[in-house]
Design an enzyme around this catalytic site. Structure first.
Site, PDB file in Angstrom:
ATOM      1  N   ASP A  46       0.820  -1.227   0.000  1.00 48.41           N
ATOM      2  CA  ASP A  46       0.000   0.000   0.000  1.00 48.41           C
ATOM      3  C   ASP A  46       0.845   1.264   0.000  1.00 48.41           C
ATOM      4  O   ASP A  46       0.412   2.315   0.503  1.00 48.41           O
ATOM      5  CB  ASP A  46      -0.950   0.042   1.215  1.00 48.41           C
ATOM      6  N   LYS A 102       2.232   2.405  -4.910  1.00 51.64           N
ATOM      7  CA  LYS A 102       2.904   1.940  -6.127  1.00 51.64           C
ATOM      8  C   LYS A 102       2.090   2.286  -7.365  1.00 51.64           C
ATOM      9  O   LYS A 102       2.652   2.635  -8.403  1.00 51.64           O
ATOM     10  CB  LYS A 102       3.103   0.412  -6.073  1.00 51.64           C
ATOM     11  N   GLY A 152      -4.465  -3.840  -4.606  1.00 52.91           N
ATOM     12  CA  GLY A 152      -5.438  -2.843  -5.040  1.00 52.91           C
ATOM     13  C   GLY A 152      -4.738  -1.534  -5.271  1.00 52.91           C
ATOM     14  O   GLY A 152      -4.427  -0.823  -4.337  1.00 52.91           O
ATOM     15  N   HIS A 153      -4.426  -1.265  -6.531  1.00 55.72           N
ATOM     16  CA  HIS A 153      -3.784   0.008  -6.834  1.00 55.72           C
ATOM     17  C   HIS A 153      -4.857   1.048  -7.099  1.00 55.72           C
ATOM     18  O   HIS A 153      -5.753   0.819  -7.900  1.00 55.72           O
ATOM     19  CB  HIS A 153      -2.917  -0.112  -8.082  1.00 55.72           C
ATOM     20  N   GLN A 174       1.865  -5.777  -3.355  1.00 61.34           N
ATOM     21  CA  GLN A 174       2.227  -5.904  -1.921  1.00 61.34           C
ATOM     22  C   GLN A 174       3.598  -5.253  -1.680  1.00 61.34           C
ATOM     23  O   GLN A 174       3.921  -4.287  -2.357  1.00 61.34           O
ATOM     24  CB  GLN A 174       2.189  -7.364  -1.467  1.00 61.34           C
TER      25      GLN A 174
END
Ligand code: GDP
Length: 435
Positions: free
Chosen positions: A12, A15, A39-40, A219
């Site tokens: 988180d 990225k 989850g980007h 991650q």
């Protein structure tokens, strides 16, 4: 030059935004591990996109996006993402490739994930319950189903039947029927077919043609299955080695490595977090950083910047530079702490311990820095940052052993400082790192 961008902390780190920012310099963006637990979040002109499986490079029309063999694919989740992108005017056909060696997440993986996590009781890992761990378990146990297997209905049927039978034995009163699972897979296979490729061949071809590749990690280093805070980790190789095994490319193909790190620390789920802040201070970071999982909505645990952890990330991944994100979240704090070492009983540790029990027993050794009151939010030039913020960054660099070439000051693509003296984005390419 090809570039890897990966998380230097517990995930988180932002990225998605950094990859999105660098993507215009690349022809291909390739994911090498993880699943739709990642989850980007990327904001483009005020529209929020949450990308889970498809690399965020998809938001740039010239880019081909690759899902490597190291990724586990839930076809339903992938289709949902493709449909959502289409609704927002982003067409993926002809721009997406999925490795024929990528493993599939099946309905029984999701059930098992929930069941196993519930059975762990106090020792739960804090998984996202999307079947990712069990899919990787099947991969390692050599009973997994790969994307390429969808072309062989007879073999597929035999494997699914065996796996569902084994699962029914494991879960009390479970009578899952394998037939609908096979039917669904065959339907999914039809839709996936135009996207399936030998990704290694495709990437080598691109390299021969001089088309640069961005390798995108999900991650973070400390969630890596081998080098993270085991067992409180994800099931895949989030560190640099994952690029090679998860895509079928040589280490020599990786030109440089950018580690993304927040100007503080967060972690989702269980496991030790030495600099964790509780009470009001933690809540302050959580609120101003909006530290809630983009997929699960779970509140993230927040704490001060941990240079011991980032130094470890520098060592494991050979980070060339950092992209330091969310500096603006620290705006208005009177005093900021940086963890430079751990105290563990009578010993002071400067290297990140391998043992999670030892890590849990560590106390952070802090160095205090003055905060700043003027907002940094949206600042795009390093010189325009308040002096205290520049000093904070300089000290972070010193204690982390790596320069911060990019400093992010907001969630929008343009709220970013690119430090030309460290890394240049010019003429559609990146210079100053290793070329
Ligand atoms: P990722 O999985 O590493 O891409 O990280 P996430 O997308 O889960 O979390 C990053 C969140 O922080 C997203 O909502 C971003 O829009 C946001 N973000 C990224 N960089 C910055 C920044 O510099 N400042 C602020 N305030 N938010 C940022």
């Amino acid at each position: 030059m090809n570039l890897a961008v990966l998380g230097a902390q517990w995930g988180d780190e932002g990225k998605g935004k950094i990859v999105d920012l660098l993507t215009p310099r690349f022809s291909i963006v390739a994911r090498y591990q993880g699943g739709h637990n990642a989850g980007h979040t990327v904001y483009v002109n005020g529209t929020k996109f949450i990308l889970r499986l498809i690399p965020s490079g998809i938001l740039h029309p010239h880019v081909t996006c690759v899902i490597g063999n190291g990724v586990v694919v839930d076809p339903q989740a992938l289709f949902a993402e493709v449909d959502e992108l289409a609704r927002n005017g982003v067409e993926v056909d002809g721009r997406i490739a999925i490795s024929d060696k990528a493993h599939l997440i099946l309905p029984y993986h999701r059930d098992l994930d929930l069941l196993l996590e519930a059975r762990r009781g106090d020792r739960k890992i804090g998984t996202t319950s999307r079947g990712i761990g069990p899919a990787y378990e099947d991969k390692i146990a050599r009973r997994g189903i790969r994307v390429g297997d969808l072309a062989d209905p007879v073999g597929l049927e035999a494997t699914v039947r065996d796996n569902v039978t084994a699962r029914n034995r494991l879960i009390q009163d479970s009578t899952m029927d394998w037939r609908p699972v096979v039917e669904q897979l065959l339907t999914d296979g039809e839709r996936l077919r135009p996207w399936i490729r030998d990704v290694s061949v495709m990437l080598h071809q691109a390299m021969r043609e001089g088309r640069p590749i961005l390798f995108e990690g999900a991650q973070g280093t400390l969630l890596d299955i081998d080098h993270g805070t085991y067992p409180y980790v994800t099931s895949s190789s989030a560190t640099i080695g994952g690029v090679c095994t998860g895509l079928g490319v040589s280490p020599r193909a990786i030109g440089a490595v950018v580690g993304v790190a927040k100007a503080y620390t967060t972690r989702v789920g269980e496991g030790p977090l030495p600099t964790e802040l509780f009470g009001e201070q933690g809540q302050r970071l959580r609120e101003s950083g909006q530290e809630y999982g983009s997929v699960t909505g779970r509140p993230r645990r927040c704490g001060w910047y941990d240079a011991v952890a980032v130094r470890y990330g520098v060592r494991i991944n050979g980070l060339d530079v950092l992209a330091l994100t969310k500096l603006d979240v620290l705006d208005g704090l009177e005093q900021i702490e940086i963890c430079t070492a751990y105290r563990c009983g009578s010993r002071t540790l400067t290297d990140f311990p391998s043992d999670v029990g030892q890590l849990a027993a560590c106390e952070p050794v802090y160095e205090s820095m003055p905060g700043w009151s003027a907002p940094t939010r949206g600042i795009r030039r390093f010189e325009a940052l308040p002096e205290a913020a520049r000093r904070y960054i300089a000290r972070l660099e010193e204690v982390s052993g790596v320069r911060a070439a990019i400093v992010s000051t907001g969630s929008e693509r343009d709220d970013t400082i690119i430090r030309d003296d460290i890394m240049k984005l010019q003429d559609g390419r990146i210079a100053g790192l290793q070329d």
